[in-house]
Design an enzyme around this catalytic site. Structure first.
Site, mmCIF file in Angstrom:
data_model
loop_
_atom_site.group_PDB
_atom_site.id
_atom_site.type_symbol
_atom_site.label_atom_id
_atom_site.label_comp_id
_atom_site.label_asym_id
_atom_site.label_seq_id
_atom_site.Cartn_x
_atom_site.Cartn_y
_atom_site.Cartn_z
ATOM 1 N N LYS A 184 0.806 -1.230 0.000
ATOM 2 C CA LYS A 184 0.000 0.000 0.000
ATOM 3 C C LYS A 184 0.842 1.284 0.000
ATOM 4 O O LYS A 184 0.379 2.322 -0.461
ATOM 5 C CB LYS A 184 -0.964 0.011 1.190
ATOM 6 C CG LYS A 184 -2.107 -0.992 1.036
ATOM 7 C CD LYS A 184 -3.126 -0.851 2.155
ATOM 8 C CE LYS A 184 -4.212 -1.905 2.023
ATOM 9 N NZ LYS A 184 -5.314 -1.717 2.958
ATOM 10 N N ASP A 201 -10.226 2.722 2.177
ATOM 11 C CA ASP A 201 -10.376 1.996 3.450
ATOM 12 C C ASP A 201 -11.052 2.884 4.500
ATOM 13 O O ASP A 201 -12.015 2.461 5.155
ATOM 14 C CB ASP A 201 -9.013 1.536 3.983
ATOM 15 C CG ASP A 201 -8.441 0.359 3.212
ATOM 16 O OD1 ASP A 201 -9.229 -0.460 2.708
ATOM 17 O OD2 ASP A 201 -7.200 0.263 3.125
#
Ligand SMILES: NC(=O)c1ccc[n+]([C@@H]2O[C@H](COP(=O)([O-])OP(=O)(O)OC[C@H]3O[C@@H](n4cnc5c(N)ncnc54)[C@H](OP(=O)(O)O)[C@@H]3O)[C@@H](O)[C@H]2O)c1
Length: 285
Positions: free
Chosen positions: A66, A102
């Site tokens: 990420k 997220d």
């Protein structure tokens, strides 16, 4: 031309994103496939460069890539900058933008499923790893009043408390000890488990970070762990009379928001949710 979507990680075998993303594509009749690709840390740059191809709509990114994808992108949005992590890349005519769904997915799941909005509330975050950092920034951006971060390794909780304070939020760090947790939980409106406690095949799979006696009936308890679907913490919270939310809702909503970025269409949330829950149930979760 069939468009391509997918998720990269290392390892990637566990991911259920292909199941619920493909269900959404098929439901809307979009000519695209969503695959999963195991990409080594050394291979991230070359893989991301390949996403500029005309048949690529973009990808999701999971651990451990990420942060690693960021240098290979043309632009990174506010949420991804705040989280220090990208979970979604969108390809528009060869230009790659990085996003993080997220945090917004976590907030959307809580709002839709429990009616919770962070403004003016007190939250207790259990854990201080990558997920906790993203949750902290989402709550800070959502206007939370104050945060307590509890972690086994206290220094990591202190680092996150400093991050919260740097973002204008009152914050404390505490150890994951019974007394400290009892006090912090008593005044919390929201309790979020961002540790791996209670996760199948994890380091403490039958454990719960809090007991029913420590959880106020007025609290909302969100466990980010989604395998099992009903974790030991959620069972304790139910016994306490609290409102509960399992981690699969956040996973689905981050996917919903990514889907909308790639396709420009409203995601069929119920189709995606049903596919995700059916898959986890089939896997015995
Ligand atoms: N629902 C979703 O969409 C979603 C999204 C992201 C993550 N998650 C879940 O969230 C959890 C955390 O993920 P992550 O990426 O943040 O992992 P991570 O960066 O590895 O952090 C793990 C956290 O768990 C704590 N921990 C691990 N073993 C422990 C133990 N035996 N006792 C007490 N604390 C322990 C660690 O404490 P120390 O700092 O002391 O090591 C740390 O705070 C995972 O279960 C993951 O599946 C769910």
């Amino acid at each position: 031309m069939t468009q391509r979507l997918g998720i990269i990680g290392y390892p990637i075998g566990h991911s259920i994103s292909p199941i619920f993303q493909q269900a959404a594509l098929d439901h809307l009749g979009i000519d695209a496939t969503y695959e999963k690709w195991e990409v080594t840390p050394e291979g991230v740059g070359d893989f991301v460069a390949g996403l500029r191809a005309p048949d690529s709509l973009g990808i999701n990114i999971t651990v451990p890539h990420k942060q690693a994808v960021i240098p290979f992108l043309d632009e990174v949005d506010e949420w991804a900058t705040a989280a220090g992590a990208v979970n979604t890349i969108v390809n528009r005519n060869g230009r790659l933008t990085g996003h993080n769904t997220d945090g917004p997915g976590f907030l959307r799941a809580l709002l839709v499923e429990t009616g919770y909005s962070p403004t003016g509330t007190r939250a207790l975050i259990l854990g201080a790893g990558g997920a906790a950092r993203g949750i902290l920034m989402a709550l800070a951006r959502g206007g939370v009043d104050s945060l307590v971060i509890a972690n086994r390794t206290l220094e990591r909780a202190e680092t996150l408390a400093k991050l919260a304070k740097d973002n204008g939020i009152k914050a404390d760090s505490i150890p994951l000890s019974e007394d400290a947790l009892t006090q912090a939980a008593a005044s919390a409106n929201l309790i979020v488990n961002c540790t791996t406690i209670g996760m199948s095949h994890g380091p403490d799979e039958h454990g719960s970070p809090l007991s029913a006696a420590q959880i106020p009936a007025s609290a909302i308890v969100n466990d980010l762990v989604y395998n099992p679907l009903e974790t030991p913490l959620l069972r304790e919270a139910t016994a306490a009379g609290a409102t509960t939310l399992g981690g699969l809702h956040m996973l689905v909503y981050q996917g919903v928001l990514s889907f909308q970025m790639w396709t420009g269409q409203d995601a069929p949330v119920e189709v995606m949710s049903k596919a995700a829950f059916a898959e986890m149930t089939a896997r015995g979760a």
